[in-house]
Scaffold this motif. Structure first.
Motif: not given
Length: 620
Positions: A366-373, A381-386
């Motif tokens: 997974k990417t960092v973004e996917m782990e957070i999401m 995705r917007g919240a994860a990017r933040k």
């Protein structure tokens, strides 16, 4: 004395050092600070010759020795004590100084039973401790320590603090523990914007000075830009007027001479807060008479613990490594079950759990973004990017796969996952291990502002002094709840191994743990070493004193004969006797010098043995 001149180092497009110079004076103990990735460890590697600078010179005198804490595990001896003794400086008088290794090993958490165990039997953390012991006992002119507290528990950190305070030679230390650094150093040196700044005093003084200088820089830059704009406006306004030609030309020349200060770029640091979930009650959870051990035949790690956790509690779990702190967190989280007793969760309890072993639960693909999401259904995705941006994974860094991240970056991902879901209880297991000082400050602020309970395992006295109002203490073979702050615990109870110990020497309580056979062995060894070393000296001193007495009698006899020869006027006898007396006095003078040297050597070696006996708690 270490001297660095014109140092430059770049990795790809990232510059670490730009024409850096500094001098380390005799006896200085320097704390090296800077953000993660700004070059602290790289500087150590260049000092050690493991990496070459792009430009500049690092110079040390020929006699100068450099010791360091190696993360590379390579042992050649079959026991811990033998391995530690490999780093002892060569003794000119042949005295066995293995007691120094024993003292340091015990300070770093090894027991006397560990001395004869093979180093390969120990965990990675204890193997690093052995490397630290080897670095300390080698007594180099310059000691380099890169995060020496990472694998130490709070008791060992306190011992190391006392040991390093007494360090007489030079030292440079890298650590994320601000209190530990300030307590052992005389100077602070910071890597900031590819430059180096060194001052006498603690970290806070350096950061305040840097902040003042940058504030002055920014005010000067704004003032200069305003002045530049005024000059440019004058030039543009009167350029076409011949009557103003001289004044315009003067302004043009002045403008060319004006130095243009660049706007300082922002330096990113963690700045986050935990999301709290509402909790209507008072008690989040309770542990009722819980006990646990991994094997039924072993002594219980946790025996009859009772604690109720309130919604505003700040509880720190402290003690030596391997005693059950992480196990307790797993029990409280419900990931493990106690053998007796029960852990009861309120029906409205929401836990956010940060654990070092939880890194293994991250999905490498997974990417960092996917782990957070994927942490929470409501996280788009917007919240994860933040969240990624807050945790310093801005832009394309959020698309990095977990598999390529460093240990520190994975820890930041875990912290980021904690920020996604609302919680009313934080369980934090050593959350500061991979954070720099600024990020730790942000974590302390986030814990302080969190509207919920916190239970944190930590060896950082900075965290303890700023966060904890209750303690769960693993010490003396048991676990107890202490109702009060960490400072109150030190004042009223204190750590068992420190109650009767001063200056880092083993306490009488520790010495009682050494069995009688070991005590007899140490006493016999010290007595034998003392006899072998001091015996020949004492014999030689006695021989010299006896010879001096005999020669002085000969001088007295010859002097009487010289008086008689003078009365007779026997010139030949006078000449022979005068020469004989002169030769005798020369011999006596030489022997007195030898006696003085022998006595000084005897006194010095006697003092060493007294220190050894005192250090090990043996009767002289």
């Amino acid at each position: 004395m270490l001297k660095v001149s014109g140092l430059e180092k770049t990795y790809g497009s990232q510059a670490l050092f730009d024409n850096v110079s500094f001098v380390m004076n005799p006896g200085e103990r320097i704390g090296l600070v800077g953000r993660n990735g700004h070059g602290k460890t790289t500087l150590f590697r260049m000092i050690l010759g493991e990496e070459e600078p792009d430009a500049g010179v690092i110079s040390v005198p020929n006699y100068y020795t450099i010791g360091h804490l190696s993360q590379h595990i390579r042992f050649t001896e079959d026991t811990v004590l033998k391995e530690g003794c490999l780093s002892l400086p060569v003794s000119e008088d042949g005295i066995d100084e293995s007691y120094k290794v024993e003292t340091i090993l015990m300070g770093l958490g090894f027991s006397t039973n560990d001395f004869n165990r093979n180093p390969q039997e120990f965990s990675g953390g204890y193997q690093v401790r052995l490397n630290l012991a080897k670095a300390l006992v080698s007594e180099p002119n310059l000691l380099l320590l890169d995060e020496p507290t990472n694998y130490l528990d709070i008791v060992s950190v306190r011992w190391l603090t006392r040991f390093l305070r007494a360090w007489r030679d030079e030292m440079i230390i890298i650590t994320h523990d601000r209190d530990f650094m300030d307590s052992v150093t005389t100077h602070t040196m910071g890597i900031h914007r590819c430059k180096m700044k060194k001052i006498a005093g603690p970290t806070q003084k350096l950061y305040q000075q840097i902040a003042q200088e940058e504030e002055i820089h920014e005010k000067t830059r704004i003032g200069d830009e305003k002045k530049r704009a005024e000059v440019e406006e004058f030039i543009n306004r009167f350029r076409a007027k011949a009557s103003k030609a001289k004044a315009v030309q003067s302004r043009v020349k002045a403008l060319e001479k004006m130095e243009k200060l660049d706007k300082l770029s922002d330096i990113r640091s963690l700045d986050f807060s935990f999301k709290s979930a509402p909790f209507p009650g008072k008690c989040l959870m309770s542990a009722n008479n819980i006990s646990f051990s991994y094997n039924q035949d072993e002594t219980l790690m946790i025996n009859g613990l009772n604690i109720a956790v309130g919604k505003n509690d700040r509880i720190a779990v402290i003690g030596k490594n391997g005693k059950g702190k992480t196990t307790l967190l797993n029990l409280l989280a419900g990931e493990m079950q106690p053998q007796t007793g029960a852990v009861q969760h309120n029906q409205n309890l929401s836990i956010a759990y940060f654990g070092q072993t939880n890194i293994n639960r991250l999905t490498p693909q997974k990417t960092v973004e996917m782990e957070i999401m994927d942490t929470h259904p409501d996280c788009n995705r917007g919240a994860a990017r933040k969240i990624c941006g807050i945790m310093m994974f801005d832009g394309d860094k959020a698309l990095k796969k977990i598999s390529v991240l460093s240990g520190g970056e994975k820890s930041r991902v875990l912290l980021g996952k904690l920020l996604v879901s609302p919680a009313n209880l934080l369980l934090l297991d050593e959350p500061t291990n991979h954070l720099d000082m600024d990020s730790i400050d942000s974590l302390v602020e986030a814990i302080d502002a969190f509207d919920g309970g916190v239970i944190i395992v930590t060896h950082s006295e900075l965290i303890l002094n700023n966060v904890a109002t209750r303690l769960i203490v693993f010490d003396g073979g048991k676990v107890d709840v202490f109702e009060g702050t960490y400072q109150e615990f030190l004042d009223r109870v204190g750590w068992e191994n420190e109650r009767e110990s001063e200056g880092g020497q083993p306490s009488s309580r520790q010495n009682k743990n050494i069995n009688k056979k070991e005590m007899r062995r140490l006493r016999a060894q010290l007595t034998e070493d003392r006899s072998k070393t001091l015996g020949p000296l004492q014999t030689r001193i006695a021989d010299v004193e006896k010879t001096i007495m005999l020669l002085e009698k000969d001088v007295e006899k010859e002097s009487q004969s010289l008086v008689e020869a003078s009365e007779k006027g026997d010139g030949e006898a006078i000449s022979k006797l005068s020469i004989a007396i002169h030769n005798l006095n020369t011999q006596i003078e030489t022997l007195f010098k030898e006696l003085e040297s022998l006595t000084a050597e005897h006194d010095a070696k006697t003092k060493k043995f007294e220190e050894r006996m005192s250090g090990l708690g043996l009767e002289r």
